[in-house]
Design an enzyme around this catalytic site. Structure first.
Site, PDB file in Angstrom:
ATOM      1  CD  GLU A  83      37.416  56.658  45.362  1.00 53.36           C
ATOM      2  OE1 GLU A  83      36.917  56.032  46.304  1.00 53.36           O
ATOM      3  OE2 GLU A  83      37.494  56.210  44.205  1.00 53.36           O
ATOM      4  CB  CYS A 120      37.177  54.293  40.649  1.00 57.43           C
ATOM      5  SG  CYS A 120      38.039  53.746  42.113  1.00 57.43           S
ATOM      6  CB  THR A 163      45.414  47.632  45.552  1.00 58.18           C
ATOM      7  OG1 THR A 163      44.515  48.173  46.546  1.00 58.18           O
ATOM      8  CG2 THR A 163      45.328  46.125  45.584  1.00 58.18           C
ATOM      9  CB  SER A 211      35.168  45.148  46.442  1.00 60.68           C
ATOM     10  OG  SER A 211      36.485  44.656  46.308  1.00 60.68           O
ATOM     11  CG  HIS A 244      38.334  50.870  37.979  1.00 65.59           C
ATOM     12  ND1 HIS A 244      39.241  51.841  38.343  1.00 65.59           N
ATOM     13  CD2 HIS A 244      38.018  50.198  39.118  1.00 65.59           C
ATOM     14  CE1 HIS A 244      39.445  51.775  39.646  1.00 65.59           C
ATOM     15  NE2 HIS A 244      38.712  50.785  40.146  1.00 65.59           N
ATOM     16  CE  LYS A 253      39.904  37.848  40.725  1.00 71.85           C
ATOM     17  NZ  LYS A 253      40.516  36.558  40.930  1.00 71.85           N
ATOM     18  CG  ASN A 328      42.806  51.740  42.500  1.00 70.05           C
ATOM     19  OD1 ASN A 328      42.528  52.472  41.554  1.00 70.05           O
ATOM     20  ND2 ASN A 328      41.881  51.146  43.240  1.00 70.05           N
ATOM     21  CB  SER A 364      33.366  50.799  45.341  1.00 68.90           C
ATOM     22  OG  SER A 364      34.290  49.811  45.036  1.00 68.90           O
TER      23      SER A 364
HETATM   24  P1  HMG Z   1      44.184  39.417  49.603  1.00 66.15           P
HETATM   25  O1  HMG Z   1      42.975  38.755  50.162  1.00 66.15           O
HETATM   26  O2  HMG Z   1      45.276  39.776  50.516  1.00 66.15           O
HETATM   27  O3  HMG Z   1      44.814  38.595  48.413  1.00 66.15           O
HETATM   28  O4  HMG Z   1      43.754  40.736  48.867  1.00 66.15           O
HETATM   29  P2  HMG Z   1      44.459  37.109  47.936  1.00 66.15           P
HETATM   30  O5  HMG Z   1      44.853  36.150  48.974  1.00 66.15           O
HETATM   31  O6  HMG Z   1      43.055  37.067  47.382  1.00 66.15           O
HETATM   32  O7  HMG Z   1      45.493  37.019  46.745  1.00 66.15           O
HETATM   33  C1  HMG Z   1      45.345  37.833  45.626  1.00 66.15           C
HETATM   34  C2  HMG Z   1      45.597  36.986  44.381  1.00 66.15           C
HETATM   35  O8  HMG Z   1      46.952  36.566  44.422  1.00 66.15           O
HETATM   36  C3  HMG Z   1      44.755  35.715  44.304  1.00 66.15           C
HETATM   37  O9  HMG Z   1      44.469  35.492  42.942  1.00 66.15           O
HETATM   38  C4  HMG Z   1      45.710  34.647  44.833  1.00 66.15           C
HETATM   39  O10 HMG Z   1      45.404  33.352  44.355  1.00 66.15           O
HETATM   40  C5  HMG Z   1      47.013  35.143  44.246  1.00 66.15           C
HETATM   41  P3  HMG Z   1      42.984  35.061  42.449  1.00 66.15           P
HETATM   42  O11 HMG Z   1      42.715  33.777  43.113  1.00 66.15           O
HETATM   43  O12 HMG Z   1      42.053  36.164  42.951  1.00 66.15           O
HETATM   44  O13 HMG Z   1      43.079  35.017  40.977  1.00 66.15           O
HETATM   45  N1  HMG Z   1      48.202  34.684  44.975  1.00 66.15           N
HETATM   46  C6  HMG Z   1      49.312  34.246  44.351  1.00 66.15           C
HETATM   47  N2  HMG Z   1      49.610  34.084  43.042  1.00 66.15           N
HETATM   48  C7  HMG Z   1      50.848  33.612  42.714  1.00 66.15           C
HETATM   49  N3  HMG Z   1      51.788  33.264  43.658  1.00 66.15           N
HETATM   50  C8  HMG Z   1      51.525  33.399  44.967  1.00 66.15           C
HETATM   51  C9  HMG Z   1      50.237  33.908  45.369  1.00 66.15           C
HETATM   52  N4  HMG Z   1      49.654  34.163  46.563  1.00 66.15           N
HETATM   53  C10 HMG Z   1      48.406  34.647  46.301  1.00 66.15           C
HETATM   54  N5  HMG Z   1      52.448  33.079  45.864  1.00 66.15           N
HETATM   55  C11 HMG Z   1      41.997  41.926  47.714  1.00 66.15           C
HETATM   56  C12 HMG Z   1      43.035  40.819  47.625  1.00 66.15           C
HETATM   57  C13 HMG Z   1      41.438  42.234  46.344  1.00 66.15           C
HETATM   58  C14 HMG Z   1      40.858  41.462  48.640  1.00 66.15           C
HETATM   59  C15 HMG Z   1      42.660  43.174  48.335  1.00 66.15           C
HETATM   60  O14 HMG Z   1      43.740  43.608  47.556  1.00 66.15           O
HETATM   61  C16 HMG Z   1      41.717  44.338  48.526  1.00 66.15           C
HETATM   62  O15 HMG Z   1      40.928  44.392  49.470  1.00 66.15           O
HETATM   63  N6  HMG Z   1      41.813  45.346  47.656  1.00 66.15           N
HETATM   64  C17 HMG Z   1      40.990  46.559  47.752  1.00 66.15           C
HETATM   65  C18 HMG Z   1      39.640  46.362  47.095  1.00 66.15           C
HETATM   66  C19 HMG Z   1      39.757  46.221  45.593  1.00 66.15           C
HETATM   67  O16 HMG Z   1      40.698  46.675  44.973  1.00 66.15           O
HETATM   68  N7  HMG Z   1      38.733  45.615  44.986  1.00 66.15           N
HETATM   69  C20 HMG Z   1      38.671  45.509  43.538  1.00 66.15           C
HETATM   70  C21 HMG Z   1      37.258  45.639  43.004  1.00 66.15           C
HETATM   71  S1  HMG Z   1      36.445  47.068  43.653  1.00 66.15           S
HETATM   72  C22 HMG Z   1      37.137  48.403  42.770  1.00 66.15           C
HETATM   73  O17 HMG Z   1      37.823  48.213  41.809  1.00 66.15           O
HETATM   74  C23 HMG Z   1      36.838  49.794  43.272  1.00 66.15           C
HETATM   75  C24 HMG Z   1      37.990  50.496  43.952  1.00 66.15           C
HETATM   76  O18 HMG Z   1      38.908  50.927  42.989  1.00 66.15           O
HETATM   77  C25 HMG Z   1      37.456  51.665  44.761  1.00 66.15           C
HETATM   78  C26 HMG Z   1      36.567  52.678  44.079  1.00 66.15           C
HETATM   79  O19 HMG Z   1      35.791  52.419  43.191  1.00 66.15           O
HETATM   80  O20 HMG Z   1      36.640  53.786  44.577  1.00 66.15           O
HETATM   81  C27 HMG Z   1      38.738  49.601  44.920  1.00 66.15           C
END
Ligand code: HMG
Length: 445
Positions: A83, A120, A163, A211, A244, A253, A328, A364
Protein backbone atom coordinates in the site's frame (compact mmCIF):
# COMPACT_ATOMS: atom_id res chain seq x y z
CA UNK A 1 -5.59 -33.61 -3.18
CA UNK A 2 -2.15 -32.01 -3.61
CA UNK A 3 -1.13 -29.82 -0.71
CA UNK A 4 -0.47 -26.18 -1.66
CA UNK A 5 1.01 -23.60 0.65
CA UNK A 6 4.04 -21.59 1.69
CA UNK A 7 7.24 -23.48 1.02
CA UNK A 8 9.66 -20.91 2.41
CA UNK A 9 9.93 -17.27 3.38
CA UNK A 10 12.51 -14.59 3.98
CA UNK A 11 12.17 -11.37 5.93
CA UNK A 12 13.98 -8.11 5.20
CA UNK A 13 13.79 -5.32 7.74
CA UNK A 14 14.35 -1.61 7.10
CA UNK A 15 17.90 -0.95 8.32
CA UNK A 16 17.14 1.83 10.80
CA UNK A 17 15.44 1.64 14.17
CA UNK A 18 13.36 4.14 16.11
CA UNK A 19 13.34 3.15 19.78
CA UNK A 20 9.91 4.07 21.11
CA UNK A 21 10.61 4.03 24.85
CA UNK A 22 14.10 5.59 24.77
CA UNK A 23 13.82 8.02 21.84
CA UNK A 24 10.21 8.62 20.76
CA UNK A 25 8.44 8.78 24.15
CA UNK A 26 10.75 11.41 25.74
CA UNK A 27 10.55 13.60 22.61
CA UNK A 28 6.76 13.41 22.75
CA UNK A 29 6.74 13.95 26.50
CA UNK A 30 4.92 10.64 26.92
CA UNK A 31 5.40 7.84 29.39
CA UNK A 32 7.46 5.00 27.78
CA UNK A 33 4.83 2.56 29.12
CA UNK A 34 2.24 3.97 26.72
CA UNK A 35 4.33 2.38 23.95
CA UNK A 36 5.81 -0.69 25.64
CA UNK A 37 2.76 -1.71 27.70
CA UNK A 38 -0.20 0.08 26.04
CA UNK A 39 0.62 -0.46 22.37
CA UNK A 40 3.02 -3.30 23.17
CA UNK A 41 5.81 -1.95 20.93
CA UNK A 42 9.51 -1.52 21.64
CA UNK A 43 10.71 -0.13 18.32
CA UNK A 44 9.90 0.59 14.68
CA UNK A 45 12.00 -0.51 11.73
CA UNK A 46 12.67 2.38 9.40
CA UNK A 47 14.03 2.46 5.83
CA UNK A 48 17.43 4.07 5.25
CA UNK A 49 17.45 6.74 2.55
CA UNK A 50 18.52 4.24 -0.15
CA UNK A 51 15.76 1.78 0.81
CA UNK A 52 12.18 1.60 -0.38
CA UNK A 53 9.50 -1.02 -1.14
CA UNK A 54 11.41 -2.23 -4.20
CA UNK A 55 14.81 -2.64 -2.53
CA UNK A 56 13.34 -4.36 0.55
CA UNK A 57 11.15 -6.65 -1.58
CA UNK A 58 13.98 -7.50 -4.00
CA UNK A 59 16.43 -8.11 -1.14
CA UNK A 60 14.01 -10.48 0.60
CA UNK A 61 13.31 -12.25 -2.71
CA UNK A 62 17.01 -12.62 -3.51
CA UNK A 63 17.72 -14.17 -0.12
CA UNK A 64 14.85 -16.57 -0.74
CA UNK A 65 15.96 -17.52 -4.25
CA UNK A 66 19.60 -17.96 -3.22
CA UNK A 67 18.71 -20.11 -0.25
CA UNK A 68 16.34 -22.32 -2.25
CA UNK A 69 18.71 -22.51 -5.23
CA UNK A 70 16.13 -21.00 -7.60
CA UNK A 71 16.61 -19.42 -11.02
CA UNK A 72 14.08 -17.12 -12.74
CA UNK A 73 12.86 -20.07 -14.80
CA UNK A 74 11.61 -21.77 -11.60
CA UNK A 75 9.18 -18.91 -10.90
CA UNK A 76 6.02 -18.46 -12.97
CA UNK A 77 4.37 -15.64 -11.09
CA UNK A 78 5.48 -12.59 -9.10
CA UNK A 79 2.84 -10.80 -7.07
CA UNK A 80 3.62 -7.82 -4.90
CA UNK A 81 1.27 -6.68 -2.18
CA UNK A 82 1.82 -3.13 -1.04
CA UNK A 83 0.00 0.00 0.00
CA UNK A 84 3.10 2.17 -0.46
CA UNK A 85 3.27 2.04 -4.28
CA UNK A 86 4.66 5.10 -6.09
CA UNK A 87 3.20 4.42 -9.53
CA UNK A 88 -0.45 4.10 -10.56
CA UNK A 89 0.35 2.08 -13.68
CA UNK A 90 3.62 0.16 -13.58
CA UNK A 91 3.49 -2.49 -10.87
CA UNK A 92 6.20 -2.79 -8.24
CA UNK A 93 6.69 -6.44 -9.29
CA UNK A 94 8.21 -5.26 -12.59
CA UNK A 95 10.78 -3.19 -10.71
CA UNK A 96 11.59 -6.12 -8.44
CA UNK A 97 11.85 -8.54 -11.36
CA UNK A 98 14.16 -6.01 -13.07
CA UNK A 99 16.41 -5.92 -9.99
CA UNK A 100 16.55 -9.72 -9.79
CA UNK A 101 17.30 -10.06 -13.53
CA UNK A 102 20.42 -7.96 -12.95
CA UNK A 103 21.88 -10.60 -10.65
CA UNK A 104 20.60 -13.92 -12.05
CA UNK A 105 21.11 -15.62 -15.37
CA UNK A 106 17.87 -15.74 -17.30
CA UNK A 107 14.80 -13.52 -17.01
CA UNK A 108 11.20 -13.39 -15.84
CA UNK A 109 9.65 -12.69 -19.24
CA UNK A 110 7.50 -15.81 -18.86
CA UNK A 111 6.22 -14.77 -15.41
CA UNK A 112 2.80 -13.24 -14.75
CA UNK A 113 3.36 -10.13 -12.60
CA UNK A 114 0.94 -8.01 -10.68
CA UNK A 115 0.31 -5.76 -7.73
CA UNK A 116 -2.40 -6.34 -5.16
CA UNK A 117 -4.12 -3.61 -3.18
CA UNK A 118 -6.42 -3.95 -0.25
CA UNK A 119 -4.57 -2.30 2.62
CA UNK A 120 -2.81 -4.87 4.83
CA UNK A 121 -4.88 -7.88 3.72
CA UNK A 122 -3.37 -7.73 0.20
CA UNK A 123 -0.42 -9.95 1.20
CA UNK A 124 -2.79 -12.76 2.11
CA UNK A 125 -4.87 -12.09 -1.01
CA UNK A 126 -1.72 -12.51 -3.13
CA UNK A 127 -1.06 -15.85 -1.48
CA UNK A 128 -4.65 -16.76 -2.32
CA UNK A 129 -4.08 -15.87 -5.97
CA UNK A 130 -0.97 -18.02 -6.03
CA UNK A 131 -2.81 -20.89 -4.33
CA UNK A 132 -5.66 -20.72 -6.85
CA UNK A 133 -3.23 -20.51 -9.79
CA UNK A 134 -1.48 -23.68 -8.64
CA UNK A 135 -4.72 -25.50 -7.77
CA UNK A 136 -6.07 -24.64 -11.23
CA UNK A 137 -3.08 -26.42 -12.75
CA UNK A 138 -1.83 -23.32 -14.55
CA UNK A 139 1.63 -23.13 -12.98
CA UNK A 140 3.42 -25.62 -15.27
CA UNK A 141 5.46 -26.88 -12.32
CA UNK A 142 6.61 -23.39 -11.39
CA UNK A 143 6.40 -21.65 -8.04
CA UNK A 144 4.80 -18.30 -7.24
CA UNK A 145 6.83 -15.56 -5.59
CA UNK A 146 4.67 -13.42 -3.31
CA UNK A 147 6.22 -10.31 -1.81
CA UNK A 148 4.55 -8.17 0.84
CA UNK A 149 6.51 -4.91 1.12
CA UNK A 150 5.66 -1.59 2.75
CA UNK A 151 7.06 1.56 4.23
CA UNK A 152 4.31 2.12 6.78
CA UNK A 153 4.86 5.78 7.55
CA UNK A 154 2.35 8.19 9.09
CA UNK A 155 2.40 11.98 8.94
CA UNK A 156 4.48 13.55 11.70
CA UNK A 157 2.27 14.15 14.73
CA UNK A 158 -0.39 11.61 13.71
CA UNK A 159 -1.24 9.17 16.57
CA UNK A 160 -0.30 6.37 14.16
CA UNK A 161 3.30 7.63 14.15
CA UNK A 162 4.05 5.31 17.08
CA UNK A 163 3.07 2.26 15.02
CA UNK A 164 5.23 2.87 11.94
CA UNK A 165 7.45 0.22 10.38
CA UNK A 166 9.19 -0.83 7.18
CA UNK A 167 10.06 -4.23 5.83
CA UNK A 168 9.30 -6.98 3.35
CA UNK A 169 8.37 -10.64 3.52
CA UNK A 170 9.04 -12.77 0.44
CA UNK A 171 7.17 -16.09 0.27
CA UNK A 172 7.37 -18.98 -2.12
CA UNK A 173 4.02 -20.67 -2.80
CA UNK A 174 4.32 -24.22 -4.16
CA UNK A 175 2.86 -27.69 -4.22
CA UNK A 176 3.92 -29.92 -1.31
CA UNK A 177 5.28 -26.97 0.69
CA UNK A 178 7.95 -27.26 3.37
CA UNK A 179 6.49 -24.68 5.75
CA UNK A 180 2.68 -24.63 5.91
CA UNK A 181 -0.19 -26.08 3.90
CA UNK A 182 -3.17 -23.72 3.42
CA UNK A 183 -6.75 -24.78 4.09
CA UNK A 184 -9.28 -24.57 1.28
CA UNK A 185 -11.76 -23.18 3.82
CA UNK A 186 -11.73 -19.43 4.32
CA UNK A 187 -13.90 -16.93 6.11
CA UNK A 188 -14.42 -13.28 5.18
CA UNK A 189 -15.72 -10.19 6.94
CA UNK A 190 -15.81 -7.36 4.43
CA UNK A 191 -17.56 -3.97 4.43
CA UNK A 192 -17.22 -0.48 2.95
CA UNK A 193 -15.54 1.39 5.83
CA UNK A 194 -13.80 4.76 6.12
CA UNK A 195 -11.32 4.11 8.91
CA UNK A 196 -7.91 4.28 7.23
CA UNK A 197 -7.27 5.36 3.65
CA UNK A 198 -4.83 7.19 1.38
CA UNK A 199 -6.89 8.99 -1.27
CA UNK A 200 -4.03 9.85 -3.67
CA UNK A 201 -1.81 10.90 -0.79
CA UNK A 202 1.30 9.36 0.67
CA UNK A 203 0.44 9.31 4.37
CA UNK A 204 -2.83 7.80 5.57
CA UNK A 205 -5.91 9.61 6.83
CA UNK A 206 -6.74 7.61 9.94
CA UNK A 207 -9.61 7.48 12.37
CA UNK A 208 -7.47 5.53 14.84
CA UNK A 209 -10.01 4.68 17.53
CA UNK A 210 -12.63 3.69 14.97
CA UNK A 211 -10.10 1.60 13.05
CA UNK A 212 -9.69 -0.55 16.16
CA UNK A 213 -13.45 -1.18 16.35
CA UNK A 214 -13.69 -1.91 12.62
CA UNK A 215 -10.81 -4.42 12.90
CA UNK A 216 -12.64 -6.27 15.69
CA UNK A 217 -16.02 -6.26 13.93
CA UNK A 218 -14.65 -7.55 10.61
CA UNK A 219 -12.47 -10.17 12.36
CA UNK A 220 -15.49 -11.51 14.25
CA UNK A 221 -17.48 -11.72 10.99
CA UNK A 222 -14.60 -13.55 9.31
CA UNK A 223 -14.39 -16.07 12.15
CA UNK A 224 -18.12 -16.78 11.96
CA UNK A 225 -17.87 -17.11 8.18
CA UNK A 226 -14.89 -19.47 8.54
CA UNK A 227 -16.83 -21.60 11.00
CA UNK A 228 -19.75 -21.78 8.58
CA UNK A 229 -17.53 -23.79 6.20
CA UNK A 230 -14.93 -25.36 8.51
CA UNK A 231 -17.08 -26.08 11.57
CA UNK A 232 -16.83 -24.70 15.11
CA UNK A 233 -13.39 -23.68 16.29
CA UNK A 234 -11.96 -24.48 19.71
CA UNK A 235 -8.79 -22.98 21.24
CA UNK A 236 -7.27 -26.48 21.55
CA UNK A 237 -7.49 -26.90 17.75
CA UNK A 238 -4.68 -24.42 17.07
CA UNK A 239 -1.11 -24.21 18.34
CA UNK A 240 -0.80 -20.55 17.33
CA UNK A 241 -3.12 -17.83 16.10
CA UNK A 242 -1.17 -15.21 14.16
CA UNK A 243 -3.19 -12.04 13.59
CA UNK A 244 -2.53 -8.95 11.52
CA UNK A 245 -0.52 -6.92 14.04
CA UNK A 246 -0.57 -3.14 13.59
CA UNK A 247 0.65 -3.15 17.21
CA UNK A 248 0.50 -5.98 19.78
CA UNK A 249 -2.13 -4.13 21.87
CA UNK A 250 -4.56 -4.57 18.94
CA UNK A 251 -3.99 -8.31 18.99
CA UNK A 252 -4.60 -8.34 22.75
CA UNK A 253 -8.12 -7.06 22.06
CA UNK A 254 -8.76 -9.38 19.10
CA UNK A 255 -7.51 -12.46 20.94
CA UNK A 256 -9.84 -11.88 23.90
CA UNK A 257 -12.81 -11.56 21.58
CA UNK A 258 -11.75 -14.69 19.67
CA UNK A 259 -11.28 -16.73 22.85
CA UNK A 260 -14.72 -15.78 24.12
CA UNK A 261 -16.27 -16.73 20.81
CA UNK A 262 -14.42 -20.04 20.51
CA UNK A 263 -15.17 -21.12 24.07
CA UNK A 264 -18.92 -20.42 24.08
CA UNK A 265 -20.87 -23.65 24.84
CA UNK A 266 -17.65 -25.58 25.41
CA UNK A 267 -15.88 -27.36 28.25
CA UNK A 268 -13.80 -24.19 28.72
CA UNK A 269 -16.86 -22.05 29.41
CA UNK A 270 -18.15 -24.73 31.81
CA UNK A 271 -14.78 -24.86 33.56
CA UNK A 272 -14.76 -21.10 34.09
CA UNK A 273 -18.39 -20.82 35.19
CA UNK A 274 -17.72 -21.09 38.94
CA UNK A 275 -15.04 -18.44 38.73
CA UNK A 276 -16.61 -15.79 36.46
CA UNK A 277 -20.09 -17.05 35.56
CA UNK A 278 -21.30 -18.09 32.11
CA UNK A 279 -21.12 -15.93 29.01
CA UNK A 280 -24.10 -13.57 28.72
CA UNK A 281 -26.69 -14.67 26.10
CA UNK A 282 -28.66 -12.08 24.13
CA UNK A 283 -32.04 -13.56 25.07
CA UNK A 284 -31.26 -13.02 28.77
CA UNK A 285 -31.29 -9.21 28.31
CA UNK A 286 -34.14 -6.92 27.39
CA UNK A 287 -32.10 -4.29 25.66
CA UNK A 288 -28.91 -4.33 23.62
CA UNK A 289 -27.01 -1.88 25.90
CA UNK A 290 -27.51 -4.06 28.97
CA UNK A 291 -26.34 -7.10 27.00
CA UNK A 292 -23.25 -5.23 25.79
CA UNK A 293 -22.43 -4.09 29.34
CA UNK A 294 -22.69 -7.68 30.53
CA UNK A 295 -20.40 -8.87 27.72
CA UNK A 296 -17.86 -6.19 28.66
CA UNK A 297 -17.95 -7.26 32.32
CA UNK A 298 -17.53 -10.90 31.31
CA UNK A 299 -14.55 -10.06 29.09
CA UNK A 300 -12.93 -8.00 31.85
CA UNK A 301 -13.26 -10.98 34.19
CA UNK A 302 -12.19 -13.48 31.51
CA UNK A 303 -8.90 -11.74 30.80
CA UNK A 304 -7.93 -12.00 34.47
CA UNK A 305 -8.39 -15.80 34.60
CA UNK A 306 -5.49 -18.22 34.65
CA UNK A 307 -7.13 -20.22 31.87
CA UNK A 308 -7.12 -17.26 29.50
CA UNK A 309 -3.69 -16.12 30.58
CA UNK A 310 -2.16 -19.55 29.91
CA UNK A 311 -3.82 -19.80 26.48
CA UNK A 312 -2.66 -16.29 25.53
CA UNK A 313 0.90 -17.03 26.63
CA UNK A 314 1.00 -20.18 24.50
CA UNK A 315 -1.05 -19.36 21.41
CA UNK A 316 -0.77 -15.59 20.99
CA UNK A 317 2.27 -14.11 22.71
CA UNK A 318 4.78 -16.05 20.54
CA UNK A 319 3.23 -14.45 17.43
CA UNK A 320 4.21 -10.99 18.67
CA UNK A 321 7.93 -11.30 19.38
CA UNK A 322 9.07 -9.80 16.07
CA UNK A 323 6.25 -7.26 15.70
CA UNK A 324 7.20 -5.75 19.03
CA UNK A 325 10.62 -4.96 17.62
CA UNK A 326 9.62 -3.80 14.12
CA UNK A 327 6.18 -2.11 14.26
CA UNK A 328 3.52 -2.37 11.56
CA UNK A 329 4.67 -3.63 8.15
CA UNK A 330 1.14 -3.40 6.73
CA UNK A 331 0.92 -6.18 4.08
CA UNK A 332 3.77 -8.13 5.69
CA UNK A 333 2.50 -7.89 9.24
CA UNK A 334 0.47 -11.12 9.53
CA UNK A 335 3.28 -13.00 7.77
CA UNK A 336 5.76 -11.66 10.30
CA UNK A 337 3.37 -12.89 13.02
CA UNK A 338 3.31 -16.41 11.56
CA UNK A 339 7.12 -16.41 11.25
CA UNK A 340 7.39 -15.16 14.83
CA UNK A 341 5.31 -18.05 16.17
CA UNK A 342 7.21 -20.70 14.23
CA UNK A 343 10.54 -19.14 15.22
CA UNK A 344 9.59 -19.20 18.90
CA UNK A 345 8.51 -22.84 18.54
CA UNK A 346 11.85 -23.70 16.92
CA UNK A 347 13.75 -21.95 19.73
CA UNK A 348 11.76 -23.95 22.28
CA UNK A 349 12.45 -27.20 20.41
CA UNK A 350 8.76 -27.89 19.88
CA UNK A 351 7.53 -30.58 17.50
CA UNK A 352 5.03 -28.84 15.23
CA UNK A 353 4.64 -30.96 12.10
CA UNK A 354 0.96 -31.65 11.49
CA UNK A 355 -0.18 -29.04 14.02
CA UNK A 356 -2.56 -26.28 12.97
CA UNK A 357 -2.48 -22.49 12.95
CA UNK A 358 -5.46 -20.19 12.60
CA UNK A 359 -4.42 -17.11 10.64
CA UNK A 360 -6.36 -13.83 10.89
CA UNK A 361 -5.48 -11.25 8.23
CA UNK A 362 -6.94 -7.76 8.07
CA UNK A 363 -6.92 -4.70 5.87
CA UNK A 364 -8.54 -1.36 6.58
CA UNK A 365 -11.30 -0.20 4.35
CA UNK A 366 -12.10 -3.01 5.42
CA UNK A 367 -11.73 -6.76 5.15
CA UNK A 368 -10.69 -9.58 7.44
CA UNK A 369 -9.85 -13.07 6.21
CA UNK A 370 -9.42 -16.21 8.31
CA UNK A 371 -8.07 -19.57 7.21
CA UNK A 372 -6.20 -22.41 8.86
CA UNK A 373 -2.78 -23.81 8.04
CA UNK A 374 -1.13 -27.15 8.77
CA UNK A 375 2.54 -27.03 9.65
CA UNK A 376 4.55 -29.11 7.16
CA UNK A 377 7.42 -31.49 7.87
CA UNK A 378 10.16 -29.16 6.61
CA UNK A 379 9.14 -26.18 8.79
CA UNK A 380 12.09 -26.35 11.15
CA UNK A 381 14.74 -26.20 8.44
CA UNK A 382 12.98 -23.23 6.82
CA UNK A 383 12.68 -21.29 10.05
CA UNK A 384 16.24 -22.04 11.19
CA UNK A 385 17.48 -20.47 7.95
CA UNK A 386 16.05 -17.01 8.83
CA UNK A 387 18.58 -14.35 9.82
CA UNK A 388 16.09 -11.77 11.08
CA UNK A 389 17.67 -11.61 14.55
CA UNK A 390 21.01 -10.56 13.06
CA UNK A 391 19.29 -8.02 10.81
CA UNK A 392 17.45 -6.52 13.77
CA UNK A 393 20.58 -6.37 15.89
CA UNK A 394 22.44 -4.54 13.08
CA UNK A 395 19.86 -1.74 12.71
CA UNK A 396 21.15 1.80 13.15
CA UNK A 397 19.57 3.35 16.26
CA UNK A 398 18.21 6.78 15.26
CA UNK A 399 18.20 9.84 17.48
CA UNK A 400 14.95 11.82 17.36
CA UNK A 401 16.57 14.51 15.21
CA UNK A 402 17.86 11.86 12.76
CA UNK A 403 14.43 10.24 12.71
CA UNK A 404 12.96 13.57 11.57
CA UNK A 405 15.50 13.78 8.74
CA UNK A 406 14.81 10.23 7.52
CA UNK A 407 11.07 10.80 7.69
CA UNK A 408 11.57 13.92 5.55
CA UNK A 409 13.77 11.97 3.13
CA UNK A 410 10.88 9.57 2.52
CA UNK A 411 8.26 12.33 2.32
CA UNK A 412 7.34 12.74 -1.35
CA UNK A 413 6.40 16.38 -0.77
CA UNK A 414 9.81 17.38 0.52
CA UNK A 415 13.15 18.00 -1.08
CA UNK A 416 14.96 14.70 -0.73
CA UNK A 417 18.21 14.56 1.20
CA UNK A 418 20.02 11.31 0.42
CA UNK A 419 22.52 11.23 3.28
CA UNK A 420 22.55 7.62 4.46
CA UNK A 421 23.04 6.19 7.95
CA UNK A 422 24.27 2.71 7.06
CA UNK A 423 26.59 1.37 4.38
CA UNK A 424 24.86 -0.94 1.90
CA UNK A 425 26.56 -4.22 1.15
CA UNK A 426 25.31 -7.22 -0.83
CA UNK A 427 21.90 -5.64 -1.54
CA UNK A 428 19.79 -3.64 -3.96
CA UNK A 429 19.69 0.12 -3.42
CA UNK A 430 17.69 3.03 -4.78
CA UNK A 431 19.92 5.37 -6.81
CA UNK A 432 17.57 8.11 -8.08
CA UNK A 433 15.12 8.87 -10.88
CA UNK A 434 15.35 8.25 -14.63
CA UNK A 435 14.18 10.35 -17.60
CA UNK A 436 10.51 9.29 -17.26
CA UNK A 437 10.52 9.77 -13.51
CA UNK A 438 10.95 6.04 -13.02
CA UNK A 439 12.92 4.89 -10.00
CA UNK A 440 16.37 3.44 -10.58
CA UNK A 441 18.11 0.67 -8.66
CA UNK A 442 21.42 -1.15 -8.61
CA UNK A 443 22.97 -4.05 -6.77
CA UNK A 444 25.84 -3.14 -4.45
CA UNK A 445 28.31 -5.98 -3.78
P1 HMG B 1 -3.31 6.95 20.92
O1 HMG B 1 -4.70 7.47 20.88
O2 HMG B 1 -2.20 7.91 20.91
O3 HMG B 1 -3.08 5.97 22.13
O4 HMG B 1 -3.09 5.98 19.70
P2 HMG B 1 -4.04 5.68 23.38
O5 HMG B 1 -4.14 6.88 24.21
O6 HMG B 1 -5.30 4.99 22.90
O7 HMG B 1 -3.12 4.63 24.12
C1 HMG B 1 -2.85 3.40 23.53
C2 HMG B 1 -2.97 2.32 24.61
O8 HMG B 1 -1.94 2.57 25.56
C3 HMG B 1 -4.28 2.34 25.39
O9 HMG B 1 -4.60 1.01 25.70
C4 HMG B 1 -3.92 3.12 26.65
O10 HMG B 1 -4.75 2.81 27.75
C5 HMG B 1 -2.51 2.61 26.88
P3 HMG B 1 -6.10 0.43 25.53
O11 HMG B 1 -6.93 1.24 26.43
O12 HMG B 1 -6.46 0.66 24.06
O13 HMG B 1 -5.99 -1.00 25.87
N1 HMG B 1 -1.68 3.52 27.67
C6 HMG B 1 -0.86 3.09 28.65
N2 HMG B 1 -0.62 1.86 29.15
C7 HMG B 1 0.29 1.74 30.16
N3 HMG B 1 0.94 2.82 30.71
C8 HMG B 1 0.73 4.06 30.24
C9 HMG B 1 -0.21 4.24 29.16
N4 HMG B 1 -0.66 5.32 28.47
C10 HMG B 1 -1.55 4.85 27.55
N5 HMG B 1 1.38 5.09 30.76
C11 HMG B 1 -4.10 4.49 18.09
C12 HMG B 1 -3.66 4.68 19.54
C13 HMG B 1 -4.42 3.04 17.83
C14 HMG B 1 -5.35 5.35 17.84
C15 HMG B 1 -2.97 4.99 17.17
O14 HMG B 1 -1.78 4.27 17.39
C16 HMG B 1 -3.30 4.90 15.70
O15 HMG B 1 -4.01 5.74 15.14
N6 HMG B 1 -2.74 3.91 15.00
C17 HMG B 1 -2.94 3.74 13.56
C18 HMG B 1 -4.22 2.98 13.26
C19 HMG B 1 -4.13 1.53 13.71
O16 HMG B 1 -3.06 0.96 13.83
N7 HMG B 1 -5.29 0.91 13.91
C20 HMG B 1 -5.35 -0.50 14.24
C21 HMG B 1 -6.54 -1.20 13.61
S1 HMG B 1 -6.66 -0.85 11.88
C22 HMG B 1 -5.42 -1.84 11.15
O17 HMG B 1 -4.86 -2.69 11.79
C23 HMG B 1 -5.08 -1.59 9.71
C24 HMG B 1 -3.76 -0.90 9.46
O18 HMG B 1 -2.72 -1.81 9.65
C25 HMG B 1 -3.74 -0.33 8.05
C26 HMG B 1 -4.07 -1.25 6.90
O19 HMG B 1 -4.85 -2.17 6.95
O20 HMG B 1 -3.52 -0.91 5.86
C27 HMG B 1 -3.52 0.26 10.40
Amino acid sequence: MTAVGIDALEIWTGKLKLDLAETFAPAKDDSPEKYTKGLGLEASSFPDTYEDIVTMGANAAKRLMDRKGLEPDDIGRIDVATESAFDNSKPVSTYIAGCLEDVYDGDFHHANKGERKFACVAGTQSIDDAYNWIKAGRNRGRAALVIATDTALYARGDPGEATQGAGAVAMLVTENPNLVELSTEQGYGSADETDFLKPNQQFPSVDGKRSVQVYLARMREALEDFESVAGRTHPDDFEYIPFHTPFPGMVRKAALLGFRHMTRDTDVEDGLADEIGRQPRRDEYEDWDAYEDAIRDYMDALKETETYDAWYAEAIDPTLTLSRRVGNWYTGSVHVARASALKTAAEMGRALSGERLLVGSYGSGAQAEIHSETVADGWREEIDALNIDEQLARRYDLSFEEYGRVHDAHNHEKERELEEFTVPSGEFVFTGWGRMNERKYEYVD
